[in-house]
Motif scaffolding. Structure first.
Motif, PDB file in Angstrom:
ATOM      1  N   ARG A 113       0.965  -1.244  -0.283  1.00 39.47           N
ATOM      2  CA  ARG A 113       0.592   0.014   0.361  1.00 39.47           C
ATOM      3  C   ARG A 113       0.713   1.356   0.398  1.00 39.47           C
ATOM      4  O   ARG A 113       1.702   0.995   0.801  1.00 39.47           O
ATOM      5  N   SER A 122      -7.088   7.182  15.646  1.00 42.11           N
ATOM      6  CA  SER A 122      -7.555   6.220  14.843  1.00 42.11           C
ATOM      7  C   SER A 122      -8.361   5.639  16.120  1.00 42.11           C
ATOM      8  O   SER A 122      -8.510   5.807  17.483  1.00 42.11           O
ATOM      9  N   VAL A 144      -9.953  -1.938  17.345  1.00 40.09           N
ATOM     10  CA  VAL A 144     -10.180  -2.587  16.464  1.00 40.09           C
ATOM     11  C   VAL A 144     -11.637  -3.156  16.655  1.00 40.09           C
ATOM     12  O   VAL A 144     -11.678  -3.834  18.391  1.00 40.09           O
ATOM     13  N   THR A 182     -11.015  -8.851   7.598  1.00 42.44           N
ATOM     14  CA  THR A 182     -11.006  -7.791   6.557  1.00 42.44           C
ATOM     15  C   THR A 182      -9.672  -6.953   7.178  1.00 42.44           C
ATOM     16  O   THR A 182      -8.407  -6.758   6.624  1.00 42.44           O
ATOM     17  N   LEU A 219      -5.721  -6.195   6.217  1.00 44.28           N
ATOM     18  CA  LEU A 219      -4.896  -4.762   6.438  1.00 44.28           C
ATOM     19  C   LEU A 219      -3.663  -5.767   7.179  1.00 44.28           C
ATOM     20  O   LEU A 219      -2.103  -5.178   6.932  1.00 44.28           O
ATOM     21  N   ASP A 224      -0.938  -6.571   4.688  1.00 47.19           N
ATOM     22  CA  ASP A 224      -1.229  -5.891   3.480  1.00 47.19           C
ATOM     23  C   ASP A 224       0.212  -4.931   4.886  1.00 47.19           C
ATOM     24  O   ASP A 224       1.581  -4.554   4.236  1.00 47.19           O
ATOM     25  N   ALA A 276      -1.869   1.081  11.353  1.00 39.44           N
ATOM     26  CA  ALA A 276      -2.140   1.530  10.219  1.00 39.44           C
ATOM     27  C   ALA A 276      -2.564   2.656  10.004  1.00 39.44           C
ATOM     28  O   ALA A 276      -2.563   2.996   8.188  1.00 39.44           O
ATOM     29  N   ILE A 277      -2.043   4.049  10.102  1.00 36.75           N
ATOM     30  CA  ILE A 277      -2.999   5.144   9.789  1.00 36.75           C
ATOM     31  C   ILE A 277      -1.958   5.614   8.994  1.00 36.75           C
ATOM     32  O   ILE A 277      -2.238   5.817   7.737  1.00 36.75           O
ATOM     33  N   GLY A 317      -3.195   5.006   5.500  1.00 40.43           N
ATOM     34  CA  GLY A 317      -4.487   5.131   5.877  1.00 40.43           C
ATOM     35  C   GLY A 317      -5.617   4.963   6.514  1.00 40.43           C
ATOM     36  O   GLY A 317      -6.940   5.090   5.795  1.00 40.43           O
ATOM     37  N   VAL A 318      -5.559   3.831   7.318  1.00 42.35           N
ATOM     38  CA  VAL A 318      -6.896   3.027   7.376  1.00 42.35           C
ATOM     39  C   VAL A 318      -6.118   3.598   9.725  1.00 42.35           C
ATOM     40  O   VAL A 318      -5.417   2.861  10.126  1.00 42.35           O
ATOM     41  N   ALA A 319      -7.130   4.004  10.031  1.00 42.40           N
ATOM     42  CA  ALA A 319      -7.711   4.559  11.076  1.00 42.40           C
ATOM     43  C   ALA A 319      -7.927   3.608  11.952  1.00 42.40           C
ATOM     44  O   ALA A 319      -9.160   3.831  12.804  1.00 42.40           O
ATOM     45  N   GLN A 320      -7.369   2.403  12.505  1.00 42.08           N
ATOM     46  CA  GLN A 320      -7.404   1.843  13.296  1.00 42.08           C
ATOM     47  C   GLN A 320      -5.810   1.388  14.012  1.00 42.08           C
ATOM     48  O   GLN A 320      -5.337   1.693  13.882  1.00 42.08           O
TER      49      GLN A 320
END
Ligand SMILES: CC(=O)Oc1ccc(/C=C/C(=O)NCCc2ccccc2)cc1OC(C)=O
Ligand SMILES: [Co+2]
Length: 171
Positions: free
Chosen positions: A3, A17, A20, A26, A30, A33, A48-49, A52-55
């Protein structure tokens, strides 16, 4: 899959974030990736951020004493909470979201951490030295903070000047 890693001053990196909730396929995708991306970019930690994943998920894979980054040493840390911390240690940190800039940051030398793994199993572990530093660095990302925010005023000025030059030169 690999990514894109968001780079300072991207505003998404400043988001907070969220925990979870579903420890499902899913989440596993993540984490996979994140690992592929981190290894490809020669990192040892990633939150993760940064993709671009705010978890509240982060991974750390330190290099061992023989200089190898083995997947068996990979930590997948989800919904982390620092239960105790003490001591103080200084380390020259770097970050894949601030490529090419390194500076000294002071953090706790020892932490006791509660976190969940990819299956939702809770763990409580104590970390020292580089692992403790890495956990604190990545947990700052979960709150939208980068290590450059911890620099002294003068060091921050130096960074901003350097960064503008690089950006003007189109990197
Ligand atoms: C030009 C450039 O991007 O340099 C890099 C900068 C940082 C990094 C990786 C930084 C990293 O993984 N930081 C994790 C957080 C951390 C910082 C200090 C100690 C523990 C944990 C990789 C770079 O790329 C190469 C090829 O070295
Ligand atoms: Co970072």
């Amino acid at each position: 899959m690999i990514r894109e890693i968001l780079v300072y001053p991207n505003k998404i990196l400043r988001e907070t974030s969220r925990d979870v909730i579903h420890f499902d396929a899913t989440l596993h995708e993540l984490l996979d990736d994140m690992y592929e991306t981190m290894i490809t970019k020669e990192g040892i930690g990633l939150a993760a951020i940064q993709i671009g994943v705010a978890q509240n998920a982060l991974i750390i894979n330190l290099v061992d004493e023989t200089g190898l980054q083995k997947k068996e040493n990979l930590y997948e840390i989800i919904n982390p909470v620092i239960l105790e911390k003490d001591g103080s240690t200084v380390y020259q940190e770097g970050c894949l979201s601030v490529p090419g800039y390194y500076d000294e940051v002071t953090r706790a030398e020892h932490i006791k951490l509660r976190f969940y793994d990819r299956m939702g199993v809770m763990h409580e572990e104590e970390f020292r030295d580089l692992m403790a530093i890495a956990v604190q660095h990545e947990m700052d990302h979960l709150k939208g903070h980068l290590f450059i925010e911890k620099l002294s005023y003068l060091k921050r000025k130096k960074f901003e000047k350097e960064w503008k030059k690089k950006y003007k030169a189109g990197k």
